[in-house]
Design a protein around this motif. Sequence first.
Motif, PDB file in Angstrom:
ATOM      1  N   ASN A  98       0.821  -1.216   0.000  1.00 19.54           N
ATOM      2  CA  ASN A  98       0.000   0.000   0.000  1.00 19.54           C
ATOM      3  C   ASN A  98       0.854   1.265   0.000  1.00 19.54           C
ATOM      4  N   SER A  99       2.004   1.233   0.664  1.00 15.81           N
ATOM      5  CA  SER A  99       2.878   2.406   0.666  1.00 15.81           C
ATOM      6  C   SER A  99       3.461   2.652  -0.723  1.00 15.81           C
ATOM      7  N   VAL A 100       3.769   1.587  -1.450  1.00 12.89           N
ATOM      8  CA  VAL A 100       4.270   1.727  -2.818  1.00 12.89           C
ATOM      9  C   VAL A 100       3.176   2.297  -3.716  1.00 12.89           C
ATOM     10  N   VAL A 101       1.976   1.759  -3.610  1.00 17.99           N
ATOM     11  CA  VAL A 101       0.855   2.237  -4.420  1.00 17.99           C
ATOM     12  C   VAL A 101       0.583   3.714  -4.120  1.00 17.99           C
ATOM     13  N   LYS A 102       0.581   4.073  -2.848  1.00 17.26           N
ATOM     14  CA  LYS A 102       0.326   5.467  -2.473  1.00 17.26           C
ATOM     15  C   LYS A 102       1.422   6.387  -3.000  1.00 17.26           C
ATOM     16  N   SER A 103       2.675   5.956  -2.909  1.00 16.52           N
ATOM     17  CA  SER A 103       3.776   6.773  -3.415  1.00 16.52           C
ATOM     18  C   SER A 103       3.695   6.924  -4.937  1.00 16.52           C
ATOM     19  N   LEU A 104       3.344   5.859  -5.629  1.00 20.40           N
ATOM     20  CA  LEU A 104       3.166   5.954  -7.082  1.00 20.40           C
ATOM     21  C   LEU A 104       2.069   6.957  -7.415  1.00 20.40           C
ATOM     22  N   ASN A 105       0.944   6.859  -6.727  1.00 20.67           N
ATOM     23  CA  ASN A 105      -0.164   7.795  -6.955  1.00 20.67           C
ATOM     24  C   ASN A 105       0.243   9.232  -6.626  1.00 20.67           C
ATOM     25  N   ASN A 106       0.918   9.416  -5.495  1.00 21.11           N
ATOM     26  CA  ASN A 106       1.329  10.752  -5.063  1.00 21.11           C
ATOM     27  C   ASN A 106       2.290  11.412  -6.043  1.00 21.11           C
ATOM     28  N   ASN A 107       3.033  10.594  -6.780  1.00 22.17           N
ATOM     29  CA  ASN A 107       4.059  11.126  -7.666  1.00 22.17           C
ATOM     30  C   ASN A 107       3.684  11.061  -9.140  1.00 22.17           C
ATOM     31  N   GLY A 108       2.394  10.863  -9.423  1.00 17.74           N
ATOM     32  CA  GLY A 108       1.910  10.950 -10.796  1.00 17.74           C
ATOM     33  C   GLY A 108       2.029   9.689 -11.626  1.00 17.74           C
ATOM     34  N   PHE A 109       2.193   8.548 -10.993  1.00 13.89           N
ATOM     35  CA  PHE A 109       2.313   7.289 -11.727  1.00 13.89           C
ATOM     36  C   PHE A 109       1.107   6.386 -11.448  1.00 13.89           C
ATOM     37  N   LYS A 110      -0.080   6.949 -11.607  1.00 24.04           N
ATOM     38  CA  LYS A 110      -1.319   6.233 -11.306  1.00 24.04           C
ATOM     39  C   LYS A 110      -1.492   4.983 -12.152  1.00 24.04           C
TER      40      LYS A 110
END
Length: 84
Positions: free
Chosen positions: A66-78
Amino acid sequence: MRVVNKHNEVVPFDFKKLRKSIFGAFEDANFSYTEGDLDLVSKGAEDILKEITNDCRSASYDELINSVVKSLNNNGFKSIAFSI
């Protein structure tokens, strides 16, 4: 920091393994990225994990993902986050 891996073993957190997993996600999605992108997402995921665990307890495998998914989303890699 420690994490509970997918085999339910408590192991030391390994930033290199985290970064390698994120690298794999970019590669699997055939997505163009830079070393800076990998570092940004990896560091973001690590920071999220530290916040979730108060940097004092082991993070679960689900919390790690979940932390990886959230970081991807937060940084524009949805689009990459959806593939995990």
